[in-house]
Design a protein around this motif. Structure first.
Motif, PDB file in Angstrom:
ATOM      1  N   THR A   1     -36.300   8.443  -4.464  1.00 49.81           N
ATOM      2  CA  THR A   1     -35.159   7.678  -4.976  1.00 49.81           C
ATOM      3  C   THR A   1     -35.044   6.743  -6.109  1.00 49.81           C
ATOM      4  N   CYS A   2     -33.444   6.429  -6.050  1.00 49.25           N
ATOM      5  CA  CYS A   2     -32.741   5.826  -7.816  1.00 49.25           C
ATOM      6  C   CYS A   2     -33.722   4.301  -7.181  1.00 49.25           C
ATOM      7  N   LYS A   3     -33.953   4.179  -8.983  1.00 50.49           N
ATOM      8  CA  LYS A   3     -34.533   3.057  -9.652  1.00 50.49           C
ATOM      9  C   LYS A   3     -34.283   1.732  -9.227  1.00 50.49           C
ATOM     10  N   ALA A   4     -32.545   2.130  -9.296  1.00 51.92           N
ATOM     11  CA  ALA A   4     -31.475   1.230  -9.781  1.00 51.92           C
ATOM     12  C   ALA A   4     -30.460   0.864  -8.234  1.00 51.92           C
ATOM     13  N   CYS A   5     -30.218   1.195  -7.537  1.00 54.06           N
ATOM     14  CA  CYS A   5     -29.648   1.003  -6.110  1.00 54.06           C
ATOM     15  C   CYS A   5     -30.746   1.391  -5.392  1.00 54.06           C
ATOM     16  N   ALA A   6     -32.202   2.273  -5.248  1.00 59.09           N
ATOM     17  CA  ALA A   6     -33.206   1.943  -3.832  1.00 59.09           C
ATOM     18  C   ALA A   6     -32.260   3.392  -3.559  1.00 59.09           C
TER      19      ALA A   6
ATOM     20  N   VAL B   1     -28.259  12.213 -12.766  1.00 60.57           N
ATOM     21  CA  VAL B   1     -27.588  10.918 -12.238  1.00 60.57           C
ATOM     22  C   VAL B   1     -27.327  10.636 -10.529  1.00 60.57           C
ATOM     23  N   CYS B   2     -27.269   9.442 -10.783  1.00 60.19           N
ATOM     24  CA  CYS B   2     -27.168   9.280  -8.980  1.00 60.19           C
ATOM     25  C   CYS B   2     -26.020   8.724  -8.697  1.00 60.19           C
ATOM     26  N   PRO B   3     -25.732   9.785  -7.492  1.00 61.10           N
ATOM     27  CA  PRO B   3     -24.525   9.825  -7.176  1.00 61.10           C
ATOM     28  C   PRO B   3     -24.020   8.610  -6.263  1.00 61.10           C
ATOM     29  N   SER B   4     -24.653   7.808  -5.795  1.00 63.21           N
ATOM     30  CA  SER B   4     -24.562   6.371  -5.060  1.00 63.21           C
ATOM     31  C   SER B   4     -24.415   5.239  -6.342  1.00 63.21           C
ATOM     32  N   CYS B   5     -24.955   5.176  -7.379  1.00 62.03           N
ATOM     33  CA  CYS B   5     -24.894   4.497  -8.118  1.00 62.03           C
ATOM     34  C   CYS B   5     -24.669   4.426  -9.976  1.00 62.03           C
ATOM     35  N   GLY B   6     -24.380   5.757 -10.046  1.00 59.65           N
ATOM     36  CA  GLY B   6     -24.228   6.263 -11.171  1.00 59.65           C
ATOM     37  C   GLY B   6     -25.535   5.783 -12.031  1.00 59.65           C
ATOM     38  N   ALA B   7     -26.692   5.911 -12.091  1.00 58.96           N
ATOM     39  CA  ALA B   7     -27.738   5.824 -13.019  1.00 58.96           C
ATOM     40  C   ALA B   7     -28.403   6.922 -13.567  1.00 58.96           C
ATOM     41  N   TYR B   8     -28.814   6.729 -14.649  1.00 59.73           N
ATOM     42  CA  TYR B   8     -29.452   7.968 -15.123  1.00 59.73           C
ATOM     43  C   TYR B   8     -31.188   7.908 -14.571  1.00 59.73           C
TER      44      TYR B   8
HETATM   45 ZN   LIG Z   1     -28.951   4.787  -7.704  1.00 61.23          ZN
END
Ligand SMILES: [Zn+2]
Lengths: 257, 267
Positions: B18-23, B37-44
């Motif tokens: 789970t991405c911490k930035a966009c869930a 790198v999160c494919p949906s929001c680009g968070a590292y």
């Molecule tokens: Zn994300």
């Protein structure tokens, strides 16, 4: 004495501080100001003077003994410009072949927005690197509190001396207790387990010498310290610079494993 | 495709992270192929040392040094043995840094990669010793060093032994530097405390990943000390770039190319 009692002693506002030692150790002291980059940090006092008949550079942290002094000295918490002033004076000492004496007494490098903007980490890091190869003898003395990286920035030396009631720690006992037990009031326990007293650190080879304080006046303590500094500088003076630097490197190289 | 490091083999590539930035949830395998790198929001996402090595080093070129060094509880510090044990299990590493020699686009390089999954990348004697040995080896073999930093600072459980590692590593960095050899530091999220106040800030060229937290003092401590509200973006890579403390910020996916370009300019 319990470790935390020594912490309290080390922090005591009536304890002799940097300026006292400068005045008593040296004659003909001339203070020098500023890092030539940004400003002059009151938390670090530096200059030149005579130790007996030997010109030396001295760099001391000063906490301040009155309210106004403490504000002027930022309670002994140096900013990047303080560490950069120290390095400037060390390089000056190297140029003129003067030994460097550093007196450490800080709860830590200042934690502020400006300090971060001006590279507190970079300033400390540069001192660690440059002190390791400074081509002149360097002695460091922890006279009060040796607070983590902010203390170490004046603590890379040929020998490190501590006054008996000084402490030297990677983290404040309060900080350690609040991380470890979520309870800053357990600082006394943390002070024990961290092994931060002069005797503890001597036993573990982190420092070379402990200057006794019990039943001694500030003047007597300072005179003992002066004798110890002279003895060590006399020894360093006999070493070729390459050997001096080799020994300084190895002093740290062997710590830990 | 980025290969999996040895210790990661038992891990399931289909496991959802789970991405911490966009869930958003993404499989581990997809994330690995996307350099974490999160494919949906680009968070590292914070990378493990071996994922980083797979991303940066030429395939099969990395040979590890001092893998077996393990921390001892030198001060008999409460709960430290258990913490080391747990960190070894959760991270699959023996310590918070992986060191070795390999090549990047064919250029032989010494590399150290810190791992925040092992006790927040804190620096104790083993971390200090491994990085010191790496710089000494690089000096002997005239190799450049690339170091990926991530750390919560000095390791409190080793008391002054850990503080002294800052000086020890700095000495080795200085000798390597005085021999005219190149050191590139890559600052990744988060790099703080004693690591920032030593080898993270001692490189010839300092690169940072976007938006990485890099600073000396912790943000809560600064707020408590000053009573001031911290400015937007405080202690992030972009803040350091603005204030003159990093040379460049590079995206994770372009890092290998940029590092190899710099290395080749020093041959
Ligand atoms: Zn994300």
């Amino acid at each position: 004495m319990k470790a935390y009692e020594r912490v309290m002693q080390a922090r005591n506002s009536h304890r002799a501080m940097g300026l006292f030692y400068i005045q008593r150790l040296l004659s003909n002291f001339v203070e020098m100001h500023g890092d030539r980059r940004y400003s002059d940090d009151g938390a670090i006092v530096g200059g030149i003077g005579l130790l007996n008949d030997m010109p030396v550079t001295i760099i001391a942290m000063e906490r301040g003994s009155t309210v106004e002094e403490r504000v002027k000295r930022n309670f002994g918490c140096p900013s990047p410009e303080g560490y950069r002033k120290a390095l400037r004076l060390m390089k000056q000492a190297e140029k003129f072949h003067r030994p460097v004496i550093c007196l450490i007494d800080t709860s830590g490098a200042y934690c502020g927005i400006g300090a971060e903007e001006r590279g507190q980490g970079q300033a400390i890091a540069e001192n660690l690197m440059e002190m390791m190869t400074l081509k002149t003898p360097v002695l460091s003395v922890v006279i009060g509190e040796g607070g983590s990286g902010g203390a170490l920035a004046l603590g890379v030396a040929d020998s490190v001396i501590m006054l008996e009631n000084a402490v030297y720690s990677v983290i404040s006992p309060e900080g350690c207790a609040s991380i470890l037990w979520k309870d800053a009031s357990k600082a006394a326990e943390a002070a024990e387990v961290l092994k931060i007293t002069a005797h503890d650190l001597k036993k573990r080879g982190i420092i070379e010498t402990v200057i006794p304080e019990e039943n001694r006046t500030n003047e007597e303590i300072c005179d003992d310290l002066k004798a110890e500094l002279l003895k060590r500088l006399e020894k360093s003076a006999k070493l070729p610079v390459s050997k001096l630097l080799e020994e300084r490197y190895n002093r740290y190289r062997k710590i830990g494993l | 495709m980025f290969g999996l490091g040895k210790t990661r083999e038992p891990e399931n590539l289909d496991v959802l992270m789970t991405c911490k930035a966009c869930a958003e949830q993404t499989t581990y395998g997809t994330l690995l192929q996307n350099a974490m790198v999160c494919p949906s929001c680009g968070a590292y996402m914070r990378m493990r040392a071996r994922e980083r090595i797979d991303l940066i080093m030429d395939e099969g070129s990395f040979s590890e040094m001092d893998k077996g060094l393990k921390s001892k509880n030198i001060l008999s510090f409460p709960e430290y043995d258990e913490k080391i044990q747990k960190a070894m299990e959760t991270s699959g590493e023996n310590e918070a840094v992986v060191c070795g020699i390999g090549s990047i686009e064919g250029v032989k390089t010494a590399i150290f990669v810190m791992d925040s999954h092992f006790m927040m990348g804190s620096m104790g004697t083993v971390v200090g010793e491994k990085i010191t040995r790496l710089f000494e080896r690089a000096l002997k073999d005239a190799l450049p060093v690339i170091g990926f930093t991530t750390s919560g600072g000095a390791r409190m459980q080793e008391g002054m032994f850990s503080l002294m590692q800052m000086a020890k590593v700095s000495g080795a960095v200085k000798r390597h530097s005085d021999a005219g050899l190149l050191y590139i530091a890559v600052l990744t999220d988060p790099t703080t405390g004693g690591v920032t106040a030593s080898f993270a800030m001692e490189a010839d060229i300092t690169v940072a990943e976007p938006n990485a937290l890099v600073g000396f003092a912790g943000q809560r401590v600064i707020e408590q000390t000053t009573g001031q509200k911290l400015p937007e973006g405080f202690q992030r890579s972009e803040f350091l770039l603005k204030h003159g403390f990093v040379d460049l910020i590079e995206e994770r996916k372009k890092l290998k190319y940029t590092l190899s370009k710099i290395l080749k300019l020093h041959r």
